[in-house]
Write a protein that holds these residues in place. Sequence first.
Motif, PDB file in Angstrom:
ATOM      1  N   GLU A 211      -6.604   5.045  -6.588  1.00  0.00           N
ATOM      2  CA  GLU A 211      -7.243   6.346  -6.372  1.00  0.00           C
ATOM      3  C   GLU A 211      -6.390   7.417  -7.024  1.00  0.00           C
ATOM      4  O   GLU A 211      -5.211   7.570  -6.688  1.00  0.00           O
TER       5      GLU A 211
ATOM      6  N   VAL B  49      -2.580  -1.496  -3.340  1.00  0.00           N
ATOM      7  CA  VAL B  49      -3.388  -0.307  -3.054  1.00  0.00           C
ATOM      8  C   VAL B  49      -2.519   0.921  -3.300  1.00  0.00           C
ATOM      9  O   VAL B  49      -1.444   1.054  -2.708  1.00  0.00           O
TER      10      VAL B  49
ATOM     11  N   LEU C  19      -7.729  -5.092 -10.978  1.00  0.00           N
ATOM     12  CA  LEU C  19      -8.285  -3.857 -10.423  1.00  0.00           C
ATOM     13  C   LEU C  19      -9.770  -4.008 -10.161  1.00  0.00           C
ATOM     14  O   LEU C  19     -10.543  -4.339 -11.067  1.00  0.00           O
ATOM     15  N   GLU C  20     -10.180  -3.750  -8.902  1.00  0.00           N
ATOM     16  CA  GLU C  20     -11.579  -3.873  -8.504  1.00  0.00           C
ATOM     17  C   GLU C  20     -12.195  -2.547  -8.088  1.00  0.00           C
ATOM     18  O   GLU C  20     -13.406  -2.378  -8.201  1.00  0.00           O
ATOM     19  N   GLU C  21     -11.401  -1.600  -7.583  1.00  0.00           N
ATOM     20  CA  GLU C  21     -11.925  -0.315  -7.114  1.00  0.00           C
ATOM     21  C   GLU C  21     -11.135   0.819  -7.759  1.00  0.00           C
ATOM     22  O   GLU C  21      -9.904   0.837  -7.699  1.00  0.00           O
TER      23      GLU C  21
ATOM     24  N   LYS D 215      -2.633   5.277  -3.923  1.00  0.00           N
ATOM     25  CA  LYS D 215      -3.288   6.579  -3.987  1.00  0.00           C
ATOM     26  C   LYS D 215      -2.309   7.587  -4.548  1.00  0.00           C
ATOM     27  O   LYS D 215      -1.240   7.814  -3.976  1.00  0.00           O
TER      28      LYS D 215
ATOM     29  N   THR E 192     -11.121   5.135  -7.995  1.00  0.00           N
ATOM     30  CA  THR E 192     -11.630   6.396  -7.470  1.00  0.00           C
ATOM     31  C   THR E 192     -10.964   7.546  -8.218  1.00  0.00           C
ATOM     32  O   THR E 192      -9.734   7.587  -8.334  1.00  0.00           O
TER      33      THR E 192
ATOM     34  N   GLU F 233       0.849  -1.196   0.000  1.00  0.00           N
ATOM     35  CA  GLU F 233       0.000   0.000   0.000  1.00  0.00           C
ATOM     36  C   GLU F 233       0.878   1.236   0.000  1.00  0.00           C
ATOM     37  O   GLU F 233       1.786   1.373   0.814  1.00  0.00           O
TER      38      GLU F 233
ATOM     39  N   LYS G 127      -6.785  -1.712  -5.837  1.00  0.00           N
ATOM     40  CA  LYS G 127      -7.488  -0.468  -5.526  1.00  0.00           C
ATOM     41  C   LYS G 127      -6.608   0.693  -5.957  1.00  0.00           C
ATOM     42  O   LYS G 127      -5.454   0.803  -5.546  1.00  0.00           O
TER      43      LYS G 127
ATOM     44  N   SER H 187     -16.209  -1.407  -8.444  1.00  0.00           N
ATOM     45  CA  SER H 187     -16.642  -0.184  -7.771  1.00  0.00           C
ATOM     46  C   SER H 187     -15.995   1.021  -8.438  1.00  0.00           C
ATOM     47  O   SER H 187     -14.783   1.038  -8.662  1.00  0.00           O
TER      48      SER H 187
END
Length: 496
Positions: A287, A253, A308-310, A255, A312, A231, A285, A334
């Motif tokens: 973002e 993960v 990749l599932e999420e 961001k 943003t 992450e 995930k 999502s």
Amino acid sequence: MPSFNPPKKPSNPWKPPKSSWVPAFFLTRNPKTLNNHVFFKMQLEEDQQGKRRSDLSLLLSDQILAGILSKLPLPQLSCSLVCKRWCRIHGSLLQSLKLHDWSFLERGRMVSRFPNLTDVDLINACIKRVPTSNWGLVLTHSMVTIPLDTSDLDLSGELLGEGRRLVPESLDQGLRALARGCPNLRRLRVVDVSRPIDDEGRAFSTADGYEGKALDTGLSMIAAECLMLQELELHQCTDFSLRSISNCRNLQVLKVVGCSEGLYGSVVSDVGLTTLAHGCKRLVKLELCGCEGSYDGISAIGMCCFMLEELTLCDHRMEGGWIAGLKSCGNLKSLRLQSCRRIDSDPGPAEHLGLCPTLEKLQLQRCNVRDKQGMSALFTVCGTVKELEFQDCWGLEDEIFSIGSCCRRVKSLSLEGCSLLTTEGLESLVLSWKELQRLRVVSCNNIKDIEVTPSLASVFSVLKELKWRPDTKSVLADSLFGTGMGGKGGKFFKRV
């Protein structure tokens, strides 16, 4: 003639032979020094024995003491103040740390004090602190709270100037120390720095043959040494930063914060998104905040990051047509849009949009949804969603909301802070969704209880979950019912 031999001097009885193993203190000629040393040694042994009697924790091994300290509730900082041994054991137990002083990491003290860290937050440490300002101004952001100085209020439009940021050499040195000292790192939050164009490093090739640069930075050292990193939150990110982390093969993960108004203005384009997609293929995930890009970058992520599932997108700066790239995300479940000023300025023909087959949840939070063309393209691509959520969105009128009728599999609907939507607009769409099971309506002031029709009430009766608080006035009236409050003054205040 008789010979004369002078008498020999008597040998020193304290002088040992050259090959003697006697300690150095026996080489002295003064016997009193020997007696003093023996006395001091005996006294030292007595003091150590007395210390063992007073400190019963010395009878426990480090492993047993570490097991005892690990059972204590957090924080355990007071345990490290007992003695050096307890400080060392406490440091080995700590796994999560939020750093405020970059020099503590840059000098290597953090990794020696806490060798088993797995979760490190360096965001506050990446912004230089200033002495307490007489202004009393404090900048509070979603990631950091810092005092402001007169030098921060410049004409560049950014509250944090270059003087408040780390230089590239300091950042790289600290991250290299972290990579060498904490190879089991799993989560990291850091702010990158802007680098000059001539500091792009040497060329390199990834396992897929993609050519890029920047293998000689602190972030690239993290990617090479911390193989367990899963992450990562990277602020002030650029295409150069994404090249550096493209070797994080186990990253799941991520961001990425590109441009953040008031703090910094960095650029993430399709080049960086493509580099990221070719390197970090195990992302689950993702973002993207304040990032630029277009159809090419989104489609590259969808085709390469097959896990990749999420996804943003927060305050995106995407070019027109990016929505069509979502059809390449074959496993996306999502999609969330936050604080977006526009959805898609030019989505293109409907026949080229495609469909995201596995998408189940669509969330729009604090977004401007007045663009009918962009919302129509979004609902077309997300036609398979089962959960739909609108929160504090601007421009969600009945006409815009009715476009969602193309999503025929909706089972859960959540509306909060949508003041332009009326009861009639809600009813027309709710009646068309035959599979609706959950409904949540909160703080939608144009939806009135008295306007609920019998057909809409019949739908409410078969729902599995219903939260109905559309009008704050009606909620207040219900809470005051039976208390005698909320009436007119003449009826409430009785004359004596």
